[in-house]
Motif scaffolding. Structure first.
Motif, PDB file in Angstrom:
ATOM      1  N   ASP A 139      51.570  16.459  47.388  1.00  0.00           N
ATOM      2  CA  ASP A 139      50.447  16.527  46.454  1.00  0.00           C
ATOM      3  C   ASP A 139      49.540  15.334  46.736  1.00  0.00           C
ATOM      4  OD1 ASP A 139      48.674  16.476  44.352  1.00  0.00           O
ATOM      5  OD2 ASP A 139      50.146  17.045  42.845  1.00  0.00           O
ATOM      6  N   PRO A 140      48.433  15.538  47.488  1.00  0.00           N
ATOM      7  CA  PRO A 140      47.565  14.401  47.839  1.00  0.00           C
ATOM      8  C   PRO A 140      46.940  13.725  46.627  1.00  0.00           C
ATOM      9  CG  PRO A 140      47.121  16.281  49.256  1.00  0.00           C
ATOM     10  CD  PRO A 140      47.995  16.771  48.140  1.00  0.00           C
ATOM     11  N   ALA A 141      46.668  14.496  45.562  1.00  0.00           N
ATOM     12  CA  ALA A 141      46.033  13.910  44.380  1.00  0.00           C
ATOM     13  C   ALA A 141      46.945  12.873  43.724  1.00  0.00           C
ATOM     14  CB  ALA A 141      45.675  15.002  43.381  1.00  0.00           C
ATOM     15  N   LYS A 142      48.235  13.142  43.725  1.00  0.00           N
ATOM     16  CA  LYS A 142      49.201  12.242  43.100  1.00  0.00           C
ATOM     17  C   LYS A 142      49.902  11.353  44.129  1.00  0.00           C
ATOM     18  CE  LYS A 142      50.238  15.532  39.394  1.00  0.00           C
ATOM     19  NZ  LYS A 142      51.292  16.371  38.768  1.00  0.00           N
ATOM     20  N   ARG A 143      49.610  11.590  45.394  1.00  0.00           N
ATOM     21  CA  ARG A 143      50.312  10.917  46.497  1.00  0.00           C
ATOM     22  C   ARG A 143      51.827  11.041  46.308  1.00  0.00           C
ATOM     23  NH1 ARG A 143      52.439   6.634  48.776  1.00  0.00           N
ATOM     24  NH2 ARG A 143      51.708   5.881  50.803  1.00  0.00           N
ATOM     25  N   LEU A 144      52.234  12.279  46.024  1.00  0.00           N
ATOM     26  CA  LEU A 144      53.625  12.584  45.703  1.00  0.00           C
ATOM     27  C   LEU A 144      54.208  13.503  46.761  1.00  0.00           C
ATOM     28  CD1 LEU A 144      56.054  12.641  43.672  1.00  0.00           C
ATOM     29  CD2 LEU A 144      54.938  14.647  42.647  1.00  0.00           C
ATOM     30  N   VAL A 145      55.408  13.187  47.214  1.00  0.00           N
ATOM     31  CA  VAL A 145      56.147  14.036  48.141  1.00  0.00           C
ATOM     32  C   VAL A 145      57.484  14.380  47.514  1.00  0.00           C
ATOM     33  CG1 VAL A 145      57.190  14.209  50.442  1.00  0.00           C
ATOM     34  CG2 VAL A 145      55.030  12.971  50.139  1.00  0.00           C
ATOM     35  N   THR A 146      57.807  15.660  47.496  1.00  0.00           N
ATOM     36  CA  THR A 146      59.109  16.073  46.971  1.00  0.00           C
ATOM     37  C   THR A 146      59.814  16.963  47.989  1.00  0.00           C
ATOM     38  OG1 THR A 146      58.233  18.053  45.855  1.00  0.00           O
ATOM     39  CG2 THR A 146      58.288  15.999  44.588  1.00  0.00           C
ATOM     40  N   ALA A 148      62.883  19.833  47.693  1.00  0.00           N
ATOM     41  CA  ALA A 148      63.716  20.598  46.759  1.00  0.00           C
ATOM     42  C   ALA A 148      63.555  20.080  45.330  1.00  0.00           C
ATOM     43  CB  ALA A 148      65.179  20.553  47.190  1.00  0.00           C
ATOM     44  N   GLY A 149      62.326  19.705  45.002  1.00  0.00           N
ATOM     45  CA  GLY A 149      62.027  19.257  43.651  1.00  0.00           C
ATOM     46  C   GLY A 149      62.314  17.805  43.370  1.00  0.00           C
ATOM     47  N   GLU A 150      62.905  17.095  44.332  1.00  0.00           N
ATOM     48  CA  GLU A 150      63.232  15.685  44.143  1.00  0.00           C
ATOM     49  C   GLU A 150      62.219  14.806  44.882  1.00  0.00           C
ATOM     50  OE1 GLU A 150      65.677  14.458  42.243  1.00  0.00           O
ATOM     51  OE2 GLU A 150      66.228  16.508  41.639  1.00  0.00           O
ATOM     52  N   ALA A 151      61.758  13.753  44.210  1.00  0.00           N
ATOM     53  CA  ALA A 151      60.770  12.857  44.810  1.00  0.00           C
ATOM     54  C   ALA A 151      61.359  12.171  46.041  1.00  0.00           C
ATOM     55  CB  ALA A 151      60.315  11.816  43.800  1.00  0.00           C
ATOM     56  N   VAL A 152      60.529  12.031  47.079  1.00  0.00           N
ATOM     57  CA  VAL A 152      60.927  11.364  48.319  1.00  0.00           C
ATOM     58  C   VAL A 152      60.065  10.113  48.478  1.00  0.00           C
ATOM     59  CG1 VAL A 152      61.128  11.548  50.824  1.00  0.00           C
ATOM     60  CG2 VAL A 152      61.538  13.564  49.383  1.00  0.00           C
ATOM     61  N   ALA A 153      60.703   8.966  48.617  1.00  0.00           N
ATOM     62  CA  ALA A 153      59.975   7.702  48.771  1.00  0.00           C
ATOM     63  C   ALA A 153      59.582   7.517  50.237  1.00  0.00           C
ATOM     64  CB  ALA A 153      60.840   6.538  48.307  1.00  0.00           C
ATOM     65  N   LEU A 154      58.268   7.350  50.476  1.00  0.00           N
ATOM     66  CA  LEU A 154      57.768   7.134  51.825  1.00  0.00           C
ATOM     67  C   LEU A 154      56.917   5.881  51.865  1.00  0.00           C
ATOM     68  CD1 LEU A 154      56.529  10.732  52.810  1.00  0.00           C
ATOM     69  CD2 LEU A 154      58.764   9.717  53.276  1.00  0.00           C
ATOM     70  N   SER A 155      56.933   5.216  53.011  1.00  0.00           N
ATOM     71  CA  SER A 155      55.998   4.109  53.209  1.00  0.00           C
ATOM     72  C   SER A 155      54.592   4.683  53.377  1.00  0.00           C
ATOM     73  CB  SER A 155      56.382   3.306  54.449  1.00  0.00           C
ATOM     74  OG  SER A 155      56.116   4.059  55.623  1.00  0.00           O
ATOM     75  N   ALA A 156      53.589   3.823  53.293  1.00  0.00           N
ATOM     76  CA  ALA A 156      52.203   4.281  53.444  1.00  0.00           C
ATOM     77  C   ALA A 156      51.988   4.962  54.789  1.00  0.00           C
ATOM     78  CB  ALA A 156      51.244   3.104  53.278  1.00  0.00           C
ATOM     79  N   HIS A 157      52.540   4.402  55.854  1.00  0.00           N
ATOM     80  CA  HIS A 157      52.347   4.978  57.182  1.00  0.00           C
ATOM     81  C   HIS A 157      53.150   6.255  57.362  1.00  0.00           C
ATOM     82  CE1 HIS A 157      51.028   0.806  58.832  1.00  0.00           C
ATOM     83  NE2 HIS A 157      50.024   1.477  58.298  1.00  0.00           N
ATOM     84  N   GLU A 158      54.331   6.326  56.791  1.00  0.00           N
ATOM     85  CA  GLU A 158      55.096   7.575  56.835  1.00  0.00           C
ATOM     86  C   GLU A 158      54.349   8.675  56.096  1.00  0.00           C
ATOM     87  OE1 GLU A 158      59.464   5.332  56.798  1.00  0.00           O
ATOM     88  OE2 GLU A 158      58.796   6.488  55.046  1.00  0.00           O
ATOM     89  N   VAL A 196      58.804   6.213  65.570  1.00  0.00           N
ATOM     90  CA  VAL A 196      59.607   5.606  64.500  1.00  0.00           C
ATOM     91  C   VAL A 196      59.343   6.309  63.172  1.00  0.00           C
ATOM     92  CG1 VAL A 196      59.974   3.504  63.148  1.00  0.00           C
ATOM     93  CG2 VAL A 196      59.778   3.364  65.640  1.00  0.00           C
ATOM     94  N   TYR A 197      58.059   6.574  62.863  1.00  0.00           N
ATOM     95  CA  TYR A 197      57.728   7.260  61.612  1.00  0.00           C
ATOM     96  C   TYR A 197      58.301   8.679  61.598  1.00  0.00           C
ATOM     97  CZ  TYR A 197      54.340   3.457  61.183  1.00  0.00           C
ATOM     98  OH  TYR A 197      53.749   2.229  61.122  1.00  0.00           O
ATOM     99  N   ILE A 198      58.222   9.363  62.730  1.00  0.00           N
ATOM    100  CA  ILE A 198      58.777  10.720  62.820  1.00  0.00           C
ATOM    101  C   ILE A 198      60.286  10.688  62.578  1.00  0.00           C
ATOM    102  CG2 ILE A 198      59.211  12.662  64.362  1.00  0.00           C
ATOM    103  CD1 ILE A 198      56.314  12.500  63.451  1.00  0.00           C
ATOM    104  N   HIS A 199      60.952   9.692  63.154  1.00  0.00           N
ATOM    105  CA  HIS A 199      62.404   9.555  62.951  1.00  0.00           C
ATOM    106  C   HIS A 199      62.720   9.356  61.474  1.00  0.00           C
ATOM    107  CE1 HIS A 199      66.556   8.232  63.518  1.00  0.00           C
ATOM    108  NE2 HIS A 199      66.259   7.177  62.774  1.00  0.00           N
ATOM    109  N   ARG A 203      64.729  11.927  58.896  1.00  0.00           N
ATOM    110  CA  ARG A 203      65.903  11.473  58.141  1.00  0.00           C
ATOM    111  C   ARG A 203      65.774  11.825  56.662  1.00  0.00           C
ATOM    112  NH1 ARG A 203      67.124   6.967  55.344  1.00  0.00           N
ATOM    113  NH2 ARG A 203      65.160   5.949  55.903  1.00  0.00           N
ATOM    114  N   LYS A 204      64.538  11.775  56.150  1.00  0.00           N
ATOM    115  CA  LYS A 204      64.317  12.012  54.720  1.00  0.00           C
ATOM    116  C   LYS A 204      64.045  13.478  54.378  1.00  0.00           C
ATOM    117  CE  LYS A 204      62.466   7.333  54.105  1.00  0.00           C
ATOM    118  NZ  LYS A 204      61.291   6.493  53.725  1.00  0.00           N
TER     119      LYS A 204
END
Length: 225
Positions: A139-146, A148-158, A196-199, A203-204
C-alpha cells in the motif's frame, strides 16, 4: 508507474522544490527539477516522464502555455498544477488546458503524493491504490507491506526495490533500472547492492517471490508476452 518512476517538477521556488524533491524521493519517486518554462519545454521534448508537477508562474515563459504545448503534441503525460493562484477562473483555465489535477500552495506533501498517485492510477487504468501479488500486498499511501495479512518490516531501500518490482509486475527490470529507482542516480553504489536487497526481500516474502532473469535482472510474477 514506470519502473524508474520519473517525475518532472517545474517550480521556481527553490525551497519548495527542494522540499518536494526530498518528500517524493522518500516515497520511491525520482524527481527531475527545472526552474523555468523554456528548460521544461526542452526536457519534455527530449525525455519521457511518468508525470509533471507544474507551477503556473514561471520565468522564461508561462506554465499554462507550457501545458497547452504539451497537449498540442498529443502528449498524455499526467500533469498536476502547483500554484498559489486560488481563483476559481484560474483553476478552470488550468483544467481546461489539459491538467489532470490542481493543488493550491501551501500544501502538505502527503496530499501532493496522494494526488500524484491518483492521477498515475487513472492514467494506467488502475483503480485500486494497492499492489498485490500472491499473498503480498503493498500500500504506497500507507507505505505498508503485508504478507498473508501480517505486516512485513522493510528498510527504506528494500521497500523501494519491492515497490519498483511490484509496479512493473511481469516485466524484467535490469539491475541498473533498480539502482536508479532506489537511489535516483545519487552517489556511488556497490556492484552487489541490489542483490543484497533482493536476498533480504526473498527471506521476508518467500524465496520464489522474486524471479532472477539471468544475465539481466529481476522480475515479480510471470513474464508478460
Amino acid at each position: 508507474m514506470e519502473p524508474t518512476a520519473r517525475i518532472l517538477l517545474v517550480e521556481d521556488d527553490v525551497m519548495l522544490a527542494d522540499a518536494v524533491r526530498t518528500g517524493l524521493k522518500e516515497q520511491a519517486w525520482r524527481v527531475d527539477w527545472l526552474a523555468d518554462a523554456a528548460s521544461a519545454r526542452l526536457a519534455l521534448i527530449d525525455h519521457s516522464y511518468s508525470a509533471v508537477l507544474l507551477d503556473l508562474g514561471l520565468p522564461r515563459g508561462n506554465g499554462l502555455e507550457l501545458l497547452k504545448f504539451v497537449r498540442s503534441r498529443y502528449d498524455t503525460t499526467p500533469v498536476l498544477i502547483l500554484t498559489a493562484r486560488d481563483k476559481l477562473s484560474e483553476r478552470i483555465s488550468g483544467l481546461d488546458a489539459g491538467a489532470d489535477d490542481y493543488i493550491v500552495k501551501p500544501f502538505q506533501l502527503d496530499e501532493l503524493a496522494a494526488r500524484l498517485r491518483a492521477v498515475l492510477r487513472r492514467c494506467q487504468g488502475r483503480v485500486s491504490p494497492v499492489l498485490r501479488h500472491r499473498d503480498v500486498m503493498v500500500d504506497p499511501a500507507k507505505r505498508l507491506v503485508t504478507r498473508a495479512g501480517e505486516a512485513v518490516a522493510l528498510s527504506a531501500h528494500e521497500y523501494r526495490t519491492l515497490l519498483t518490482l511490484m509496479e512493473s509486475r511481469g516485466r524484467a527490470l535490469s539491475r541498473s533500472q533498480l539502482e536508479d529507482a532506489v537511489y535516483g542516480g545519487d552517489g556511488t553504489i556497490e556492484s552487489n547492492t541490489i542483490a543484497v536487497y533482493i536476498h533480504q526481500l526473498r527471506r521476508k516474502l518467500g524465496e520464489d517471490f522474486i524471479n532472477t532473469v539471468h544475465g539481466y535482472g529481476y522480475r515479480v510474477g510471470e513474464a508478460l508476452e
